[in-house]
Scaffold this motif. Structure first.
Motif, PDB file in Angstrom:
ATOM      1  N   GLU A 150       2.196 -33.344 -44.222  1.00  0.00           N
ATOM      2  CA  GLU A 150       2.655 -34.587 -43.593  1.00  0.00           C
ATOM      3  C   GLU A 150       4.152 -34.755 -43.699  1.00  0.00           C
ATOM      4  O   GLU A 150       4.790 -35.287 -42.799  1.00  0.00           O
ATOM      5  N   ASP A 171       0.153 -33.528 -48.479  1.00  0.00           N
ATOM      6  CA  ASP A 171       1.421 -34.242 -48.483  1.00  0.00           C
ATOM      7  C   ASP A 171       2.540 -33.335 -47.986  1.00  0.00           C
ATOM      8  O   ASP A 171       3.450 -33.778 -47.300  1.00  0.00           O
ATOM      9  N   ASP A 216      -1.859 -28.659 -50.070  1.00  0.00           N
ATOM     10  CA  ASP A 216      -1.321 -29.978 -50.351  1.00  0.00           C
ATOM     11  C   ASP A 216      -0.988 -30.670 -49.037  1.00  0.00           C
ATOM     12  O   ASP A 216      -0.025 -30.342 -48.352  1.00  0.00           O
TER      13      ASP A 216
END
Lengths: 328, 267
Positions: free
Chosen positions: A222, A219, A217
């Motif tokens: 980040e 995300d 993932d």
């Protein structure tokens, strides 16, 4: 600071038994086995300082979990050097296990039929945590992870998000210095994902726990990681900050504009129109050739805009391109 | 060591408690176990009812053998059952979780599943032992009671050792391990009868390779106060249960070797 984890030139090959198809092949396999060598790790090196939060990413079969297994002391590599907290993990499996925490998103470390609190108590005995220290840590975790209402519920009745909070707490009861998280947000709904990320961030910041996070993932990456180690086919492709990772592919940025006139055509030598969605356009540009400010004023001068924003290409794309470069 | 015993008991208590959540199932399973092992004894009974005695052994004496062996086996079935189904842990990769914990893997695997329902076989064994020893009128001295206890403990160790060895094979292959059941369950059946009923090579196998005779036949001679037709010395009859403990120790060494192999090949 001396590194907490040192990995040098680690290599590992698996022998996979092959069998000829059909019944006759199965019989022959009993007497004569053919093996195919699969290189899982091919000279991996990196070092981690205490308190780092590192994303360890790569496609399936890249060698992520092999690395984590070696660091956790449960697998012996065939070559290379590795030290975790000054110890060779596979020679000191038990001493190493006392100082690390491991969470597998797809597997539980709790006892399925027992209430959460009893799993915690068993872990206390397994890790030989003194009772008063256990009580303190447990209360702290219950507070931080908001587990109060869950403690008396059997694990099998928890939702995935609730269970993951309990898993994280369980892996921290013996106060490990290092935490390995393998896909901790897999299958979670959006709210739970955010909650888990927030907890990981706090653990790292407030408790100084070193975290190695493997995930698909982006995300997660980040939101959490300053440093990313990208591997493929047992080799490290890239080790650095997210910014460095991006820079390796290109410095490209995206200007997203909503045009008042949905039919208008933008023709500018410094941009490529990547996507068009009615009046919404995605304009790719290189900030070294044209600054965002200049580009915005140029576009706005010709076309009335409803809205605009500038963003980085999503990390998935960056990584996909690095793999692409590697294939060629 | 003491700490490990404590942890073992904690595991057992927790495991029993979670099995007690399904109380009806526990009662029926135990009763079923009692009946199924009971039919085994019916077979023994039928044999002796037909022939009266076999090579100088009468039914009550054989009941003593039967009781000792089944009590020991029931204990090890409850205590080391986790090894019996160990290959599933390897297949699913669940074993990694055990390696991640700062404890010996053997301890964790043993208590994976403490099967309280084995109490069915245990009751069966106790009944046979008590009935048999009453019928032959065993002269119980404190020493003989201690020897009986030692033989049962040694037997539980021996059977546990067999379970450990069977499980250890899963470190190399997870195929066709059922063949090992002929040694564990077959061993129980064999040891239920006096050793003298068997051929010599068979006797040697169960004395020197898998020393089942050391936890049933030899100590039973001393308990029943018979002179052994095989000519074993009395001191040996009294010490033979220790062989079971030794067997378990060896099995655990082999287990550690297998674990090391598994961690190097990591399949």
């Amino acid at each position: 600071m001396t590194p907490q984890i040192v990995v040098e030139n680690l290599s590992k090959t698996f022998m996979i038994a092959e069998r000829d198809p059909g019944a006759w092949g199965a019989v022959r396999g009993l007497f004569h086995r053919r093996y195919r060598a699969v290189r899982a790790l091919d000279g991996i090196s990196f070092a981690l300082e205490p308190g780092e939060l590192v994303g360890y990413i790569g496609p399936n079969g890249a060698g992520k979990s092999t690395t984590v297994k070696i660091l956790a002391g449960i697998m012996v590599p065939e070559g290379g050097r590795c030290e975790v907290l000054g110890r060779v993990p596979w020679d000191h499996r038990i001493a190493n296990a006392r100082e690390i925490g491991v969470v597998f998103g797809q597997r539980t470390q709790l006892w399925w039929d027992l209430p959460v609190i009893e799993s915690f108590d068993l872990l206390r005995d397994i890790y030989r945590v003194p009772p008063d220290q256990h009580r303190r840590t447990r209360d702290e975790m219950v507070d931080m992870f908001d587990l109060g209402p869950l403690l008396d519920v059997p694990v099998r009745q928890l939702s995935l998000g609730q269970r993951m909070r309990c898993e994280l707490a369980a892996s921290l009861l013996h106060r490990p210095a290092i935490l390995y998280l393998d896909e901790p947000t897999i299958g979670l709904d959006a709210t739970s994902k955010l909650a888990v990320r927030e907890l990981v961030r706090r653990l790292n910041r407030e408790q100084g726990v070193t975290v190695i996070l493997t995930t698909h993932d982006m995300d997660d990456i980040e939101a959490l990681c300053h440093r990313v180690i990208l591997i493929n086919k047992g080799r490290i492709l890239c080790d650095g900050t997210l910014g460095q990772l991006r820079a390796r592919v290109s410095n490209e940025r995206w200007l997203i504009v909503d045009l008042v006139d949905a039919e208008a055509v933008i023709d500018d030598p410094d941009v490529r129109v990547a996507r068009r969605d009615d009046g919404r356009l995605c304009l790719r540009f290189d900030p070294e050739r044209v600054s965002a400010m200049e580009l915005i004023s140029r576009v706005a001068a010709k076309h009335p805009l409803r809205d605009l924003y500038v963003e980085n290409p999503p990390i998935e794309e960056v990584i996909a391109r690095i793999y692409d470069q590697e294939q060629r | 060591m003491l700490d490990s015993v404590r942890l073992y008991l904690r595991y057992v208590v927790t495991s029993v408690r979670s099995q007690m959540q399904y109380r009806a199932s526990f009662i029926m399973l135990s009763f079923g176990h009692f009946l199924s092992t009971g039919t085994e004894f019916l077979g023994v009974w039928a044999l002796f009812d037909r022939f009266g005695s076999v090579r100088g052994w009468a039914l009550p004496e054989v009941a003593v053998f039967y009781g000792m062996v089944n009590i020991a086996f029931a204990i090890s079935e409850a205590a080391a059952r986790g090894f019996d189904t160990f290959e599933a842990l390897i297949k699913s990769g669940e074993f990694d979780r055990y390696l991640l914990r700062p404890r010996s893997t053997a301890l964790q695997v043993a208590v994976r599943e403490f099967q309280i329902m084995r109490i069915g076989r245990l009751c069966q064994g106790v009944i046979a032992l008590v009935a048999g020893s009453l019928a032959v009128d065993v002269a119980w001295t404190p020493g003989r009671v201690a020897l009986l206890m030692a033989a049962i403990a040694g037997g539980a160790c021996l059977f546990s050792g067999l379970f450990v060895l069977q499980a250890t094979m899963a470190f190399w292959t997870t195929e066709s391990l059922e063949i090992m059941n002929t040694v564990t369950y077959g061993g129980v059946e064999t040891a239920q009868y006096p050793l003298t009923l068997y051929r010599e090579w068979f006797r040697h196998f169960f004395t020197f390779v898998i020393p089942l005779a050391c936890i049933s036949y030899f100590p039973a001679q001393a308990i029943l106060g018979r002179a052994d037709v095989l000519g074993s010395p009395t001191w040996f009859q009294w010490l033979s249960p220790l062989v079971g403990v030794g067997f378990l120790a060896v099995a655990l060494r082999v287990w550690r070797f297998g674990e090391r192999h598994y961690r190097s090949t990591g399949s």
